[in-house]
Design a protein around this motif. Structure first.
Motif, PDB file in Angstrom:
ATOM      1  N   GLN A  64       0.824  -1.209   0.000  1.00 50.03           N
ATOM      2  CA  GLN A  64       0.000   0.000   0.000  1.00 50.03           C
ATOM      3  C   GLN A  64       0.861   1.263   0.000  1.00 50.03           C
ATOM      4  OE1 GLN A  64      -3.289   0.034  -0.627  1.00 50.03           O
ATOM      5  NE2 GLN A  64      -2.944  -2.160  -0.860  1.00 50.03           N
ATOM      6  N   ALA A  65       1.986   1.232   0.727  1.00 52.98           N
ATOM      7  CA  ALA A  65       2.888   2.391   0.754  1.00 52.98           C
ATOM      8  C   ALA A  65       3.454   2.663  -0.647  1.00 52.98           C
ATOM      9  CB  ALA A  65       4.018   2.162   1.751  1.00 52.98           C
ATOM     10  N   LEU A  66       3.841   1.610  -1.349  1.00 57.56           N
ATOM     11  CA  LEU A  66       4.365   1.799  -2.707  1.00 57.56           C
ATOM     12  C   LEU A  66       3.296   2.319  -3.657  1.00 57.56           C
ATOM     13  CD1 LEU A  66       6.657  -1.344  -3.080  1.00 57.56           C
ATOM     14  CD2 LEU A  66       7.384   1.052  -3.060  1.00 57.56           C
ATOM     15  N   ILE A  67       2.109   1.751  -3.570  1.00 56.33           N
ATOM     16  CA  ILE A  67       1.028   2.184  -4.466  1.00 56.33           C
ATOM     17  C   ILE A  67       0.650   3.632  -4.192  1.00 56.33           C
ATOM     18  CG2 ILE A  67      -1.423   1.876  -5.046  1.00 56.33           C
ATOM     19  CD1 ILE A  67      -0.944  -1.170  -4.584  1.00 56.33           C
ATOM     20  N   TRP A  68       0.353   3.956  -2.932  1.00 57.61           N
ATOM     21  CA  TRP A  68      -0.102   5.303  -2.605  1.00 57.61           C
ATOM     22  C   TRP A  68       1.026   6.330  -2.691  1.00 57.61           C
ATOM     23  CZ3 TRP A  68      -4.886   6.379  -3.270  1.00 57.61           C
ATOM     24  CH2 TRP A  68      -5.845   5.370  -3.110  1.00 57.61           C
ATOM     25  N   GLY A  69       2.249   5.905  -2.378  1.00 56.38           N
ATOM     26  CA  GLY A  69       3.396   6.810  -2.549  1.00 56.38           C
ATOM     27  C   GLY A  69       3.610   7.145  -4.014  1.00 56.38           C
ATOM     28  N   GLY A  70       3.503   6.134  -4.865  1.00 51.43           N
ATOM     29  CA  GLY A  70       3.631   6.376  -6.303  1.00 51.43           C
ATOM     30  C   GLY A  70       2.518   7.250  -6.845  1.00 51.43           C
ATOM     31  N   ALA A  71       1.298   7.003  -6.385  1.00 49.15           N
ATOM     32  CA  ALA A  71       0.161   7.817  -6.844  1.00 49.15           C
ATOM     33  C   ALA A  71       0.336   9.270  -6.394  1.00 49.15           C
ATOM     34  CB  ALA A  71      -1.151   7.245  -6.313  1.00 49.15           C
ATOM     35  N   ALA A  72       0.782   9.465  -5.147  1.00 45.55           N
ATOM     36  CA  ALA A  72       1.002  10.830  -4.641  1.00 45.55           C
ATOM     37  C   ALA A  72       2.116  11.522  -5.424  1.00 45.55           C
ATOM     38  CB  ALA A  72       1.333  10.794  -3.150  1.00 45.55           C
TER      39      ALA A  72
END
Length: 144
Positions: A64-72
């Motif tokens: 989730q950190a990778l997904i949401w960090g990438g999206a941000a």
């Protein structure tokens, strides 16, 4: 010069992109970054997780950190390219894309062979960013 020789036509000097073409290139990059942020948010539970799990990641928090960090990061980069066009935004986008491409290459190297160009599309994007960054730098140097 003899009668049968033809003068060699001069080679035109390379020209800088015109303002409309620079705006079009920048707008297309803004669309890529903002669109990627939206798609990442919408598909985080399906495509994003599946991709990262296929890379061998199992920790839900990291996924989730990778997904949401990438999206941000995509969202912020899209906003930066839109609101503050210029060499700093172009170089920052190039650096971000480089980090994301390197990360994806380490985790999912098979994406280089994706027929839809998951990672290959980054090559022309890098070229566009280099042109925009160089153009902006030249404009800043020649500004009064």
């Amino acid at each position: 010069m003899t009668r049968h020789e033809h003068p060699t036509p001069p080679v035109p000097a390379p020209t800088a992109p015109t303002a409309p073409s620079v705006r079009l290139l920048r707008a297309s990059l803004v669309a890529v970054w903002l669109g990627t942020a939206v798609v990442s948010a919408i598909t985080h539970r399906t495509q994003g997780e599946a991709l990262l799990r296929s890379a061998g990641l199992t920790d839900d928090a990291w996924i989730q950190a990778l997904i949401w960090g990438g999206a941000a990061a995509d969202l912020l980069m899209g906003i930066a390219l839109w609101r503050w066009p210029g060499r700093h935004s172009a170089w920052a986008a190039l650096a971000l894309m480089g980090v994301m491409t390197l990360t994806a290459t380490v985790l999912l190297p098979h994406l280089w062979l994706d027929p839809l160009g998951s990672l290959l599309k980054n090559l022309p994007i890098a070229a566009i960013l280099l042109v925009l960054g160089s153009q902006s730098a030249r404009n800043e140097e020649t500004a009064p």
